[in-house]
Design an enzyme around this catalytic site. Structure first.
Site, PDB file in Angstrom:
ATOM      1  CB  ALA A 318      65.052  49.093  58.640  1.00  0.00           C
ATOM      2  N   PRO A 319      63.445  51.932  59.050  1.00  0.00           N
ATOM      3  CG  PRO A 319      62.023  52.190  60.878  1.00  0.00           C
ATOM      4  CD  PRO A 319      62.342  51.263  59.752  1.00  0.00           C
ATOM      5  CB  THR A 321      71.038  57.126  60.260  1.00  0.00           C
ATOM      6  OG1 THR A 321      70.429  58.165  61.033  1.00  0.00           O
ATOM      7  CG2 THR A 321      72.139  57.708  59.401  1.00  0.00           C
ATOM      8  CE  LYS A 322      68.510  54.633  52.476  1.00  0.00           C
ATOM      9  NZ  LYS A 322      68.511  54.767  51.000  1.00  0.00           N
ATOM     10  N   GLY A 323      73.137  52.694  57.178  1.00  0.00           N
ATOM     11  CA  GLY A 323      74.471  52.303  57.595  1.00  0.00           C
ATOM     12  C   GLY A 323      75.457  52.366  56.448  1.00  0.00           C
ATOM     13  CG  MET A 324      78.633  54.793  56.446  1.00  0.00           C
ATOM     14  SD  MET A 324      80.077  55.800  56.882  1.00  0.00           S
ATOM     15  CE  MET A 324      80.203  55.431  58.629  1.00  0.00           C
ATOM     16  CE  LYS A 339      72.280  44.771  61.346  1.00  0.00           C
ATOM     17  NZ  LYS A 339      72.808  44.959  62.736  1.00  0.00           N
ATOM     18  CG  ASP A 374      71.343  35.504  69.522  1.00  0.00           C
ATOM     19  OD1 ASP A 374      72.417  35.450  68.894  1.00  0.00           O
ATOM     20  OD2 ASP A 374      70.692  34.501  69.858  1.00  0.00           O
TER      21      ASP A 374
END
Length: 582
Positions: A318-319, A321-324, A339, A374
């Site tokens: 997904a476009p 910033t990559k999550g931690m 996710k 949701d």
């Protein structure tokens, strides 16, 4: 013997489903007296109780089956179970929901494996009503014609939807509605005696509002409308506004809001009527909106699988910033993100996998205040490998190998959440700044601040308030969607940053003051807007109070005092004047 076991299992599932529907209805019907008594905490408790009910009932039935049938997880048996169950539900008005309940029990017994249409209801056998055929009007909606004039129709409608407490000022409300209709509805529609008004019989309840929902049918066209009703908390109710724009109606049914408490006897026909009002809403979202979130999940899955058969694009990272904590991917042709919890988190994240799951469960059960998306939770979701880009497969193997099984043909994701795809706020702002679109930047920053404040009013502190953790919807609303650091507002300790004793302390890499786990320093939020002086100026102008610890302490005081702040799904500017007769 096997046939007898199959019939017993089918009966146990149907008995459990019938009990679930009975309890679901009983909880829902409590919303009206709570609204009339202005008992807002009770309405919120009803919402949570109803969400928890489904899982409890599925677990109860699963235990009963395991206790009654030794080999209840034998797949060959379930061909007969499905056939027996189908014969029991074929004439039900809620066959669609009963199929989904069966599927939930099956998945509980089989660990979400052996997912086949032979053993469960991947494809529904329930007949979906058409918007073009006459619905069961006796159960779904009331009909009004304009033959006796518009004033008489409004007066009759208010009589038909009378509460146990009186209208605050019925004459004023009628005149407010007349003024609205003259300003927003074409005169020829109102003047045509053939125009028909169809209003859902059941009233929709959510938090501090009640909503009358219907449509105006004229000359082969349809106009949706919603009349929000509020309690003045002094023993009377009033019509707060009218909504006829399709986008405004859609926002009332948003995926960011708590599920409605509304009495529904024939779910498929009820959803069919709602879909005629807001056709841009998916069937899945509409089921979710009225509390049948497991049915919404089933409808989403069927729609998604159909979409997969009709398309050929690949899943991709997904476009944004990559999550931690989470890795996120999407299918460009479908408006959803997927996710997955990563195997390892960045050192800055003090949370476990179980903690992340608990945060998502919190959001599911809590008032989302129109500001949190949701989600739907899936276990062992199987997708074709050929639809995954090489880059995405490499990403999954690197950061989420424990959650993904990959073979030559399939990718099995052991645990994930789906969520509506939005434009990440940081990407949106960068693009609007690049275009010098000052109006869009103004609205986005204002929405961001309102989002944070409305979450706080609902006793939620977002935690990580970086722009990348918020999204922009197609309506331009800003929504929070990264939940791993959320907490209850009342659990936080909002502090001012102490003054340094000497200059070297301020320049040090580490804070010169003690910081507890629940300490929050609102002054640090200014770093969010340091990226661009225009953003910083707007934020300070519109929501600079968020940098003041006292603002947060004051909000905590209100929440701890039991205050439930008015957070309605429409703009304050459109509310009717209650002070004077028109």
């Amino acid at each position: 013997m096997k046939q007898r076991d199959a019939e017993l299992i089918a009966l146990l599932i149907l008995d459990g489903f019938t009990d679930y529907r009975k309890q679901f209805k009983a909880i829902t019907l409590q919303a009206r007296p709570c609204f009339e008594a202005a008992d807002w905490p009770a309405i919120q408790c009803l919402s949570v109780e109803r969400i928890d009910l489904y899982g409890a009932m599925v677990e109860r039935v699963s235990r009963q089956i395991r206790a009654a049938i030794r080999d209840s997880a034998e797949s060959a048996l379930w061909v007969a179970v499905k056939a027996s169950y189908l014969s029991l539900i074929v004439a039900r008005d809620d066959a669609d929901l009963s199929e989904t309940f069966y599927n939930s029990v099956y998945c509980a017994l089989f660990g979400h494996r052996q997912i086949t249409d032979q053993l469960m209801f991947i494809s529904s056998t329930a007949q979906r009503p058409s918007q073009h055929r006459t619905l069961n009007t006796g159960q779904i909606y009331r009909r009004y014609t304009l033959k006796k004039g518009l004033i008489n129709v409004i007066n009759q409608l208010m009589d038909d939807y009378q509460f146990a407490i009186p209208w605050e000022n019925k004459r004023r409300d009628i005149r407010n509605l007349l003024r609205y209709i003259r300003a927003h509805v074409a005169a020829d529609i109102v003047a045509d005696e053939n125009t028909v008004i169809e209003v859902i019989q059941a009233i929709f309840y959510r938090n501090k509002g009640a909503y009358i929902v219907g449509r105006v049918q004229f000359n082969h066209h349809s106009l949706p409308f919603i009349l929000p009703i509020l309690n003045n908390e002094h023993g009377a109710v009033y019509i707060d506004t009218a909504l006829t724009d399709e986008n405004d109606v859609s926002i009332v049914f948003s995926f960011t809001r708590t599920y409605f408490l509304v009495d529904v006897d024939v779910p498929a026909e009820f959803i069919c009527f709602l879909h005629s009002l807001i056709p841009m809403k998916s069937i899945a979202e509409l089921y979710n909106s009225i509390g049948f979130y497991k049915q919404g999940k089933a409808e989403f899955y069927r729609d998604f699988m159909t979409h997969m058969e009709q398309t050929s694009d690949q899943f991709e990272v997904a476009p944004g910033t990559k999550g931690m904590v989470m890795t996120v991917f999407t299918l460009p042709s479908y408006p959803v993100v997927f996710k997955i919890i990563k195997d390892r988190f960045a050192s800055a994240k003090q949370i476990t996998r179980e903690g992340v799951i608990a945060k998502y469960q919190l959001v599911k059960r809590h008032d989302r205040a129109g500001r949190m998306a949701d989600t739907q939770e899936f276990v062992n979701l199987t997708l074709p490998r050929k639809r995954f880009s090489d880059t995405l497969l490499a990403e999954l193997k690197q950061v989420a190998a424990a959650s993904v099984d990959i073979d030559a043909d399939e990718v099995v994701i052991k645990h994930l959440w789906t969520e509506r795809r939005m434009i990440p706020l940081n990407i949106y702002l960068d693009e609007m700044l690049r275009q010098d679109n000052e109006q869009a930047v103004f609205l986005a920053i204002n929405e961001f601040g309102k989002c944070v404040k409305e979450l706080a009013a609902a006793n939620i502190f977002a935690g990580d308030m970086l722009f990348k953790n918020f999204g922009v919807t197609r309506h331009g609303r800003v929504v929070f969607y990264d939940y791993d650091e959320i907490s209850y507002l009342t659990e936080c300790n909002f502090r001012a940053i102490p003054e340094p004793l000497y200059p070297e302390q301020e320049l040090a890499a580490e804070p010169w003051y003690s910081v507890a786990a629940n300490d929050v320093f609102p002054e640090e939020f200014s770093l969010l807007t340091a990226c661009d002086h225009r953003v910083r100026r707007l934020f300070d102008q519109l929501h600079g109070d968020l940098l003041d610890p006292q603002w947060w302490v004051n909000m905590q005081t209100q929440v701890r005092g039991g205050a439930i702040i008015d957070l309605f799904p429409y703009r304050k500017l459109c509310r009717f004047d209650r002070k004077t007769l028109i």
